[in-house]
Structure formats: structure tokens, C-alpha cells
Design an enzyme around this catalytic site. Structure first.
Site, PDB file in Angstrom:
ATOM      1  N   HIS A 232       0.359  -0.451  -6.396  1.00 43.01           N
ATOM      2  CA  HIS A 232      -0.083  -0.355  -4.996  1.00 43.01           C
ATOM      3  C   HIS A 232       0.012   1.113  -4.583  1.00 43.01           C
ATOM      4  CE1 HIS A 232      -0.111  -2.019  -0.757  1.00 43.01           C
ATOM      5  NE2 HIS A 232       0.440  -0.849  -0.532  1.00 43.01           N
ATOM      6  N   CYS A 265      -2.286   5.052   9.976  1.00 39.48           N
ATOM      7  CA  CYS A 265      -2.356   5.019  11.431  1.00 39.48           C
ATOM      8  C   CYS A 265      -2.579   6.415  11.983  1.00 39.48           C
ATOM      9  CB  CYS A 265      -1.043   4.460  11.957  1.00 39.48           C
ATOM     10  SG  CYS A 265      -0.873   4.597  13.720  1.00 39.48           S
ATOM     11  N   ASN A 274      -4.832   2.800   1.987  1.00 35.26           N
ATOM     12  CA  ASN A 274      -4.710   2.325   0.607  1.00 35.26           C
ATOM     13  C   ASN A 274      -5.850   2.906  -0.213  1.00 35.26           C
ATOM     14  OD1 ASN A 274      -3.664  -0.098   2.453  1.00 35.26           O
ATOM     15  ND2 ASN A 274      -2.721  -0.290   0.449  1.00 35.26           N
TER      16      ASN A 274
HETATM   17 ZN    ZN Z   1       0.921  -0.226   1.383  1.00 37.08          ZN
END
Ligand code: ZN
Length: 323
Positions: A232, A265, A274
Site C-alpha cells: 500500500h 487532504c 494513493n
Molecule cells: Zn493509505
């Protein structure tokens, strides 16, 4: 001069051979994608996205071929207002036997909510590598977060669901800097005792680089045996896609990505999106790794999402001409 040239030529060819052997072994290996846009992509958005649009995002993901989707998280709605509609959204999910809906949870209470929602197939638990981040993120020390994650996997299994564990801040912590690889390997080893579906290594703040990814994925895979590794990455410093490549080459089985590269953000400096689903799919398609995901449909979905968000999204491939 000629000798030097020849030597370089020989070394070049040797390198080339070993790369080709590596590529032959790697190519045609299926890489599984998890679409995390509905949860990680949206959770920091200041403007609340209507539940109907979240549902449409999930429908798009199924349409372009993703079969595991992180749909929401069951956390304190006061802390993450964007995902306060978790139960409502889950109640509307398309009934698909071939799709795994993942709900992220941080503690027993969240696990109970996810299971009670009735439609969550898999619980995603999160532990963190440092106390300083753990206390701020989820009110748990690092060890407490690991114990909670292992408990969540047990609860998931007892309820007939699957459970997986993500080690967040595996590559760096916003408060403690670089995280020692030994610490992450040790946590992964302990997490594997809970027999999760997989263990994910998450670069929560996007500080990882490919050399570090190769080393960590390789060492964790050695340590956890047959438990698959998911990765991730956030593209905070432009290394996201390179990190995916490094992880795949070390045998990571599954990659998280977010449509359009959504995430982060505007009010939280340093929190970027991501890795983008379309950017990852383009790279893997063109490199000979099947994913089951159709790039043209991802690009169409990204155009739709751009309209919903009302601003250009960070992904590159959906802004470039088709190739
Ligand atoms: Zn994340």
C-alpha cells in the site's frame, strides 16, 4: 580502450541475461488489485461525498474488473465524518459472490459493527510501528495495535469472514522518522501467528523508496512463510509507482490502489494520494503482468470521478492520450 569496451559489453550482456531470466519468471504472474478509493481515497476529503456516489465508485470498480474493494471503515464517525455512512453504504452494496468487500476496523467495537453490517466479507485490521503514531492515530501503542489486529482476525474468522492485517507506517513514521526494518519484520512475524489472509506493508506517509521496498518485502516474505504480502503506497514524494514495481519484483501478491490517485487532504500538508489504479494498471499491463482489470474502463471511471470531485485528480494515465 577496446578491452574496456569489450568488458563493458560482456558485463552489459550478463546483466541483460539475468534481467531476462528474472522477467521470464515474473511475467504472466497474476497481480491482484485492491481498489481502496472508497475508503482511503475519500476519508480525508473535507466535502462529504454522497453515499450514492460512493456506491457508484464501487460499481465502477467492479465494472473495470477489481474483485476486492475496501469499501469503508468502521471507525468513530466524529473522527472520520466522511465515512459516517458506513452501515448505510454497506446495506446498498451490489450482491456479488465474486467480489470481496473489505471494511477497515481498528478495534473490537469496529469489528462488531463491520460484522453486524452483514455484507462485509473481510475485516482489515491496522497496526502501527511506533507508539507516537499509534497513540495519535488510534489511541493504541504499537504493541497494543498489533494485539488488537490479531484479535480482529480471530473475530473475523469466528464470524465466517476473512481477516487481514496492515502494518501502517512500515517505511517511516511522521514522528519517529525511518522505521527499523527489524521492527517491521518482527511485527509481521508475530502478525502471521494469527493466520491472516495476508499481511500488508503500508507506506502511510509516502516516504518509502524502491531499494527499501525491495529489502523489506523480501525480508517479510522470508519471515512469514506462506502468508501473502500486500503493499500500500502513497505517492507523496513521487516514488509510489516505483515502489509498486519493486514490491512486485520481490513477490508481493497484491497491490492497493485508488482510482484517480485520490487520497490525502488539501488541509493536511504532506498527506498525498494513493498510487493511482490507472497508473498501476498501465505499468503492469505493459510489463506483462495480468491483473484482470480493464484499463479503458478505469480511465472512463476516472473521468466520472473527476466530475464528482470537481477538480483534476493526481493520476497521470487518465490525463494522458490513450496508447
Ligand atoms: Zn493509505
Amino acid at each position: 580502450m577496446v578491452f574496456v569496451y569489450l568488458e563493458c559489453y560482456v558485463i552489459f550482456n550478463l546483466l541483460n541475461d539475468s534481467r531476462q531470466i528474472g522477467a521470464k519468471m515474473l511475467k504472466n504472474r497474476m497481480v491482484e488489485m485492491v481498489e481502496v478509493g472508497p475508503r482511503d481515497g475519500l476519508q480525508n476529503e473535507a466535502t462529504i461525498v454522497p453515499t450514492a456516489d460512493k456506491l457508484q465508485l464501487i460499481r465502477h470498480a467492479i465494472g473495470y474488473g477489481v474483485r476486492r474493494i475496501e469499501v469503508t471503515s468502521f471507525v468513530n464517525p466524529a473522527k472520520v465524518p466522511q465515512l459516517a455512512d458506513a452501515e448505510d453504504l454497506v446495506a446498498m452494496l451490489p450482491e456479488r459472490d465474486d467480489v470481496t468487500y473489505i471494511g477497515l476496523v481498528l478495534n473490537r467495537r469496529g469489528a462488531d459493527r463491520a460484522i453486524a453490517s452483514g455484507r462485509i466479507d473481510e475485516l482489515g485490521a491496522v497496526c502501527v510501528t511506533s507508539d507516537s503514531f499509534g497513540i495519535r492515530n488510534q489511541g493504541q501503542s504499537s504493541d497494543e495495535s498489533l494485539a488488537a489486529a490479531m484479535e480482529i482476525v480471530g473475530l473475523a474468522k469466528a464470524a465466517g469472514r476473512s481477516g487481514q492485517i496492515t502494518i501502517a507506517t512500515a517505511f517511516g513514521c511522521p514522528f519517529e522518522g525511518r522505521v527499523p526494518i527489524d521492527r517491521v519484520v518482527e511485527m509481521a512475524k508475530r502478525a502471521a501467528d494469527a493466520r491472516p489472509r495476508e499481511i500488508a506493508l503500508a507506506d502511510t506517509i509516502g516516504v518509502g523508496v524502491p531499494a527499501q521496498v525491495s529489502e523489506l518485502v523480501g525480508r517479510v516474505r522470508e519471515a512469514i512463510g506462506d502468508v501473502p504480502v500486500r503493499v500500500h503506497f502513497h505517492n507523496t514524494r513521487g516514488t509510489g509507482i516505483a515502489n509498486v514495481w519493486a514490491a512486485i519484483n520481490e513477490g508481493a501478491a497484491t497491490v492497493d490502489a485508488s482510482l484517480g490517485g485520490l487520497g490525502g487532504c488539501p488541509f493536511a500538508p504532506g498527506a498525498a494520494g494513493n498510487v493511482a489504479t490507472e497508473d498501476v494498471i498501465y505499468m503492469l499491463d505493459q510489463s506483462g503482468f495480468p491483473t484482470g482489470v480493464a484499463l479503458p474502463q478505469v480511465v472512463d471511471a476516472a473521468a466520472w470521478l473527476t466530475g464528482v470531485m470537481g477538480r483534476p485528480l493526481p493520476a497521470m494515465v487518465s490525463k494522458a492520450p490513450a496508447f
